[in-house]
Design an enzyme around this catalytic site. Structure first.
Site, PDB file in Angstrom:
ATOM      1  N   CYS A 132      -3.524  -2.068  -5.800  1.00  0.00           N
ATOM      2  CA  CYS A 132      -4.035  -3.422  -5.516  1.00  0.00           C
ATOM      3  C   CYS A 132      -3.034  -4.115  -5.028  1.00  0.00           C
ATOM      4  O   CYS A 132      -1.956  -4.111  -5.274  1.00  0.00           O
ATOM      5  CB  CYS A 132      -5.135  -3.715  -6.571  1.00  0.00           C
ATOM      6  SG  CYS A 132      -6.387  -2.580  -6.926  1.00  0.00           S
ATOM      7  N   GLY A 143      -4.779  -2.887  -0.158  1.00  0.00           N
ATOM      8  CA  GLY A 143      -6.211  -2.585  -0.627  1.00  0.00           C
ATOM      9  C   GLY A 143      -7.151  -3.147   0.314  1.00  0.00           C
ATOM     10  O   GLY A 143      -7.076  -4.470   0.712  1.00  0.00           O
ATOM     11  N   ASN A 175      -3.573  -5.292 -11.151  1.00  0.00           N
ATOM     12  CA  ASN A 175      -2.946  -3.987 -10.398  1.00  0.00           C
ATOM     13  C   ASN A 175      -2.291  -2.932 -11.289  1.00  0.00           C
ATOM     14  O   ASN A 175      -1.402  -3.239 -12.008  1.00  0.00           O
ATOM     15  CB  ASN A 175      -1.957  -4.464  -9.440  1.00  0.00           C
ATOM     16  CG  ASN A 175      -1.288  -3.530  -8.616  1.00  0.00           C
ATOM     17  OD1 ASN A 175      -0.094  -3.462  -8.223  1.00  0.00           O
ATOM     18  ND2 ASN A 175      -1.971  -2.260  -8.627  1.00  0.00           N
ATOM     19  N   GLY A 176      -2.889  -1.765 -11.423  1.00  0.00           N
ATOM     20  CA  GLY A 176      -2.467  -0.724 -12.236  1.00  0.00           C
ATOM     21  C   GLY A 176      -3.499   0.358 -12.659  1.00  0.00           C
ATOM     22  O   GLY A 176      -4.746   0.099 -11.914  1.00  0.00           O
ATOM     23  N   TYR A 190       6.278   4.484   0.368  1.00  0.00           N
ATOM     24  CA  TYR A 190       5.072   4.064   1.278  1.00  0.00           C
ATOM     25  C   TYR A 190       4.295   2.830   1.017  1.00  0.00           C
ATOM     26  O   TYR A 190       3.990   2.243   2.382  1.00  0.00           O
ATOM     27  CB  TYR A 190       4.087   5.205   0.711  1.00  0.00           C
ATOM     28  CG  TYR A 190       2.891   5.411   1.376  1.00  0.00           C
ATOM     29  CD1 TYR A 190       2.624   5.828   2.826  1.00  0.00           C
ATOM     30  CD2 TYR A 190       1.811   4.806   0.913  1.00  0.00           C
ATOM     31  CE1 TYR A 190       1.470   5.763   3.309  1.00  0.00           C
ATOM     32  CE2 TYR A 190       0.482   4.574   1.526  1.00  0.00           C
ATOM     33  CZ  TYR A 190       0.233   5.284   2.701  1.00  0.00           C
ATOM     34  OH  TYR A 190      -1.119   5.096   3.386  1.00  0.00           O
TER      35      TYR A 190
END
Ligand code: SF4
Length: 491
Positions: free
Chosen positions: A2, A28, A100-101, A259
């Protein structure tokens, strides 16, 4: 994965939070949300890209100089509107949170919150659990009056979070009447950077975000990284309080560099672009050693995350870099799209081979990583259909063998090609004339060679199976994979 951002400013923040979502859109594309506050909390969120969720009318309602935003790419929870962040609760104060996680003890925490604390969970989202856990720890009979006292309360609450909440979490939160709160899990698995800007009156504005990709556009100076285990609080007057509450080893996600992150980002004080150039260098050295007689005529990146590594790979090898696969940028990244069928369908719509660059040539494809293997196989087939004499395949990332439970929506182990095949078998499956994966040591060297960083060992659990937070065993893998499959099936 995210994207999150939190801004404290001397002027309304909604437009800057929108720009932050735009600059984090690659993290996202499933949903987006913004919450701001002045004397009340204001929220707007919805499914889809930022430009589909926000418009002039709903943006005008997002008043206030403090706010947070979120780009959603689901790793836990379903896909409905109710799962879209930020989440908020009215008790105590009025607190909103974006995360985020991925929490690896989500189920235990959810049971504790619902059974012991009698709080109601409206979704299956681990972010909602984190919000209620945080809110409960801030609930006291003697609410602090001043910022210093509130910071002490925050220190105590976040220390307990660091002790009991397992997994990866970078968090931005706003507390009505108090200000902006930011913290990052003790091992710093997910990124969180910070920036500052003069407000023209001798004071400063502050931004915290998953990547610094919006800093230049918004006029913020990068100020490095939020440290693992660190809590930062900006009160309503712009006073900043910070403390590193827990010191453990610093283990940021290595896959961000391979990535996810945008190439112009600097994460954990390491340039993503430069690290990708070094990945290409290291891989070309290994190629020369393993395949001294297999020199390609051209190197083509699997666009577009692999472009940077392919550029330095070709340069080191002394062969031509070619954009022999054209990518239609209006089609989303396949790795991000939920559902195997959509993924399979999209490859040939997404990539168009250029025959003049391919026919009668020995072509080396360089990809950032191979996850399921379907896309790689289809690319090889395309090149052969377009007349390639030989096809070689080099991969900037070592084999991805294990699922990620720290915030990246990877397939289950069964679906990961390297989780089930060795390199020879993968070479045969892809039907290539030579295959080379980056070695783990060479990848780590590429990420950590330069930069004034404090990384101890990057998280590489998806590559070496070492779940860095010591929170994953076989039972947990089974439990988390079952939840992931249920989430995908909408159960
Ligand atoms: Fe990143 Fe892999 Fe670690 Fe997940 S397991 S945080 S993708 S390095």
């Amino acid at each position: 994965m995210c994207g999150i951002a939190g801004i404290y400013s001397h002027k309304p923040v909604a437009a800057e939070l929108y720009d932050s979502i735009i600059h984090l859109q690659h993290r996202g594309q499933d949903a987006a949300g913004i919450m701001t506050y002045d004397d009340r909390m204001h929220k707007e969120k919805g499914m889809g890209l930022a430009k589909e969720v926000f418009n002039k009318t709903n943006m005008e309602l997002l008043t206030g100089n403090i706010g947070i935003s979120h780009n959603r790419y689901p790793t836990h929870g379903g896909f409905s509107h109710g799962e879209v962040q930020p989440f908020w609760t009215s008790v105590p104060y009025g607190i909103a949170l974006a995360h985020n996680g991925n929490l690896t003890n989500y189920q235990e925490l959810a049971e504790e919150i619902t059974n012991k604390d009698s709080r109601y969970l409206n979704t299956n989202s681990d972010s909602e659990v984190l919000l209620h856990y945080f809110a409960d720890l801030l609930h006291t009979n003697n609410p602090p009056e001043d910022s210093e006292e509130f910071f002490y309360l925050l220190c105590s609450a976040v220390t307990k979070i660091f002790k009991h909440v397992k997994g990866a979490y970078s968090v931005v939160s706003l507390v009505i009447g108090k200000g902006l709160v930011v913290f990052r899990d003790p091992q710093g698995i997910r990124p969180l950077v910070k920036g500052e800007r003069s407000n023209g009156n001798g004071g400063k504005d502050y931004i915290f975000a998953s990547e610094n990709t919006m800093f230049y556009a918004l006029g913020y100076e990068p100020k490095g990284t939020v440290l693992p285990g660190e809590l930062i609080y900006v009160d309503e007057a712009g006073n900043v309080f910070n403390k590193r509450l827990v010191k453990k080893s610093f283990n940021p996600c290595i896959f961000e560099y391979v990535y996810f992150a945008r190439p112009d980002a600097t994460l954990n004080d390491v340039s993503v672009y430069r690290s990708r150039l070094r990945m290409g260098q290291n891989l070309s050295e290994a190629w020369k050693k393993k395949y001294p007689k297999k020199t390609p005529d051209i190197v083509i990146p699997a666009p577009s995350t692999a472009n940077t590594a392919a550029l330095s790979f070709a340069h080191e090898l002394g062969v031509r870099y070619s954009e022999g696969l054209y990518k239609n940028t209006f089609i989303g990244r396949t790795f991000i799209m939920p559902g195997q069928d959509e993924r399979k369908k999209s490859v040939k719509y997404k990539l168009v081979p250029q025959e003049l660059e391919i026919r009668d040539k020995k072509v080396l494809i360089l990809d950032d990583s191979i996850v399921r293997g379907n896309t790689s196989r289809e690319i090889v087939r395309m090149l052969k259909d377009f007349g390639a004499k030989e096809v070689y395949f080099a991969v900037a990332c070592p084999p991805v063998k294990s699922p990620c439970f720290y915030g990246v929506d990877m397939p289950t182990k069964e679906e990961l090609i390297a989780g089930n095949m060795n390199e020879n078998e993968i070479e045969n499956y892809l039907d290539v004339d030579a295959l080379l994966y980056q070695k783990i040591d060479d990848l780590v060297e590429a990420v950590t060679r330069k930069g004034d960083h404090h990384i101890d060992t990057p998280c590489m659990a998806c590559l070496d199976g070492n779940y860095i937070a010591n929170d994953i065993d076989d039972d947990k893998i089974a439990q988390m994979e079952a939840m992931r499959v249920n989430d995908r099936n909408g159960k």
